[in-house]
Write a protein that holds these residues in place. Structure first.
Motif, short mmCIF file in Angstrom:
data_model
loop_
_atom_site.label_atom_id
_atom_site.label_comp_id
_atom_site.label_asym_id
_atom_site.label_seq_id
_atom_site.Cartn_x
_atom_site.Cartn_y
_atom_site.Cartn_z
N LEU A 10 23.09 34.59 41.41
CA LEU A 10 23.61 34.97 42.73
C LEU A 10 24.50 33.89 43.32
O LEU A 10 25.50 34.19 43.98
CB LEU A 10 22.46 35.30 43.68
CG LEU A 10 21.76 36.63 43.42
CD1 LEU A 10 20.52 36.75 44.31
CD2 LEU A 10 22.69 37.80 43.65
N SER A 11 24.18 32.63 43.08
CA SER A 11 25.00 31.54 43.59
C SER A 11 26.38 31.55 42.93
O SER A 11 27.41 31.38 43.61
CB SER A 11 24.32 30.19 43.34
OG SER A 11 23.09 30.14 44.02
N LEU A 12 26.41 31.74 41.63
CA LEU A 12 27.70 31.83 40.94
C LEU A 12 28.47 33.06 41.38
O LEU A 12 29.70 33.03 41.52
CB LEU A 12 27.48 31.86 39.43
CG LEU A 12 26.94 30.58 38.81
CD1 LEU A 12 26.59 30.81 37.35
CD2 LEU A 12 27.97 29.47 38.94
N GLU A 13 27.76 34.12 41.61
CA GLU A 13 28.40 35.36 42.05
C GLU A 13 28.98 35.22 43.45
O GLU A 13 30.03 35.79 43.75
CB GLU A 13 27.37 36.49 42.00
CG GLU A 13 27.97 37.85 41.97
CD GLU A 13 26.94 38.90 41.58
OE1 GLU A 13 27.38 40.05 41.38
OE2 GLU A 13 25.74 38.62 41.47
N ALA A 14 28.34 34.43 44.30
CA ALA A 14 28.86 34.19 45.64
C ALA A 14 30.22 33.51 45.57
O ALA A 14 31.15 33.85 46.33
CB ALA A 14 27.88 33.34 46.44
N LEU A 19 36.11 34.02 46.03
CA LEU A 19 37.44 33.92 45.43
C LEU A 19 38.13 35.27 45.29
O LEU A 19 39.35 35.33 45.11
CB LEU A 19 37.35 33.22 44.08
CG LEU A 19 36.95 31.74 44.12
CD1 LEU A 19 36.71 31.21 42.71
CD2 LEU A 19 38.01 30.93 44.84
N SER A 20 37.37 36.33 45.35
CA SER A 20 37.98 37.66 45.25
C SER A 20 38.66 38.08 46.56
O SER A 20 39.50 38.98 46.55
CB SER A 20 36.95 38.71 44.84
OG SER A 20 36.07 38.99 45.91
N LEU A 42 29.99 40.02 50.80
CA LEU A 42 29.20 40.02 49.57
C LEU A 42 28.79 38.60 49.18
O LEU A 42 27.69 38.38 48.67
CB LEU A 42 29.97 40.69 48.43
CG LEU A 42 30.04 42.22 48.50
CD1 LEU A 42 31.03 42.76 47.48
CD2 LEU A 42 28.68 42.82 48.27
N ALA A 43 29.68 37.63 49.43
CA ALA A 43 29.34 36.23 49.13
C ALA A 43 28.16 35.77 49.98
O ALA A 43 27.22 35.15 49.47
CB ALA A 43 30.56 35.33 49.36
N ALA A 69 29.13 44.65 43.14
CA ALA A 69 30.09 43.89 42.33
C ALA A 69 30.88 44.81 41.42
O ALA A 69 32.10 44.68 41.29
CB ALA A 69 29.36 42.84 41.51
N VAL A 70 30.20 45.75 40.80
CA VAL A 70 30.89 46.70 39.93
C VAL A 70 31.76 47.65 40.76
O VAL A 70 32.90 47.96 40.39
CB VAL A 70 29.89 47.48 39.06
CG1 VAL A 70 30.57 48.56 38.25
CG2 VAL A 70 29.13 46.53 38.14
N ALA A 71 31.26 48.07 41.92
CA ALA A 71 32.01 48.98 42.78
C ALA A 71 33.27 48.33 43.34
O ALA A 71 34.24 49.03 43.67
CB ALA A 71 31.13 49.48 43.92
#
Length: 122
Positions: A10-14, A19-20, A42-43, A69-71
């Motif tokens: 989750l931390s990496l995903e944040a 960045l998105s 989301l972050a 994330a996929v959506a």
């Protein structure tokens, strides 16, 4: 162990969601306010859920974030790929973490590492 693994994902995903946000604005043409709500929202959700993983119900929120994330790929096609990667990482962390916790609990009860016989330790 599951909590640590999932919190790391989750931390990496944040970071990826943060960045998105500029990508949503410049590439996808999403309005700035919408992009900020989606990307940074989301972050922040990832960071909050990573902190809540001490509760069992928070893992359900983690799965929901993976769906988000996929959506996000509906706006930026690359996020289908990146979301799928994070989904796979989350699922691996979740299932592997559960397995490790189960084996550690068995080890604590029996005093023997699961899958080994007393002859293996000699």
């Amino acid at each position: 162990m599951r909590r640590r693994l999932c919190a790391a994902i989750l931390s990496l995903e944040a970071i990826a969601f943060g960045l998105s946000t500029p990508v949503l604005i410049s590439v996808a043409g999403v309005s700035t306010s919408t992009a900020l709500w989606i990307g940074l929202g989301l972050a922040v959700a990832c960071i909050v859920v990573a902190g809540l993983l001490r509760f069992a119900w928070a893992y359900g929120l983690g799965w929901a974030i993976q769906v988000g994330a996929v959506a996000l790929g509906l706006e930026v096609a690359t996020m289908f790929f990146l979301g799928a990667i994070f989904l796979a990482l989350w699922a691996t962390a979740w299932f592997l973490g559960r397995k490790i916790e189960k084996e550690r609990a068995e080890w604590a009860v029996t005093g023997q590492y699961p899958g080994r016989t007393p002859a293996d330790s000699a």
